[in-house]
Design a protein around this motif. Sequence first.
Motif, PDB file in Angstrom:
ATOM      1  N   TYR A   1       0.884  -1.168   0.000  1.00 12.31           N
ATOM      2  CA  TYR A   1       0.000   0.000   0.000  1.00 12.31           C
ATOM      3  C   TYR A   1       0.915   1.210   0.000  1.00 12.31           C
ATOM      4  O   TYR A   1       1.705   1.390   0.913  1.00 12.31           O
TER       5      TYR A   1
ATOM      6  N   THR B   1      -9.556  -1.984  -0.395  1.00 11.49           N
ATOM      7  CA  THR B   1      -9.172  -0.886  -1.284  1.00 11.49           C
ATOM      8  C   THR B   1      -9.018  -1.399  -2.716  1.00 11.49           C
ATOM      9  O   THR B   1      -8.732  -2.573  -2.933  1.00 11.49           O
TER      10      THR B   1
ATOM     11  N   GLY C   1      -1.548   4.199  -4.110  1.00 11.43           N
ATOM     12  CA  GLY C   1      -2.513   3.259  -3.533  1.00 11.43           C
ATOM     13  C   GLY C   1      -1.956   1.845  -3.475  1.00 11.43           C
ATOM     14  O   GLY C   1      -0.754   1.638  -3.376  1.00 11.43           O
TER      15      GLY C   1
END
Length: 260
Positions: free
Chosen positions: A28, A107, A33
Amino acid sequence: MKRGLLKTEAVILNSHDFGESDRIISFYTRGHGRMSGIAKGARRSRKRFVGNLDVLSHITLIFFRSGKSDLVRVEDAALIEGFAGLKSGIERLSEACYLLELVSEMTAEGQAMPSVFEMLLEFIGMLDAGGETSVIMRAFEAKLLSVLGYRPCLDVCVACKKDYGQAERLFFSSEKGGAVCAGCAQGECGLIEITAGTARFLAAAERIEAAKLVRLKPAQAFLDESERLLYDFIRRQTGRELKTKKFIGKLRNFQAAGGR
Ligand SMILES: [Zn+2]
């Protein structure tokens, strides 16, 4: 999407061997991201990455992205923080790994969210520093859900929008995404019974700065109920059980049975 040789800070979410000498790593990152990369020769040439590609490590990552593949090529990794304290105890380590799995599962790949990166790093740091584990864990779950757009409605009944006040009986609906008063709960399925104190604790934990979490002193019952309802809600978003959560459950059962 930027291509070429790039640099960013990253936390290592996952790492596994690939082929004879390589490793596939999931990161991450602050700037890009969640993403995955291949570290060529990482298993053969230890000196090139010297343990900097271990799970949980906070690193400065230099990588090459050609644009032809989702997998970037890891060029260099310099350790910023290894969280050695966490690696010495199975309980805190497994809680920290649960944070990693949560971020990994919830995510989207390639979507930069610096706030998620900052939060992950801050909460791993708090676990490493020996903070009160259950408050840290529940606050992280509540904050992550909120940042990702799944903020549960906890101040009022999600159905009738009325303040539930000091109502003794209150419920949580993962389907509706919030607290449900006793009146609206009639005839509904899949509700989790909670106390108003639990809803208030979670609402506060979601809002308060991480550094001020120590000020919250929830009753154990609020923490237990929070864990149950948040995980039910999370499981609804991910659509599956989390491996680390199952492991934490087994570890607790083992310890409760007198094992250490
Ligand atoms: Zn209601």
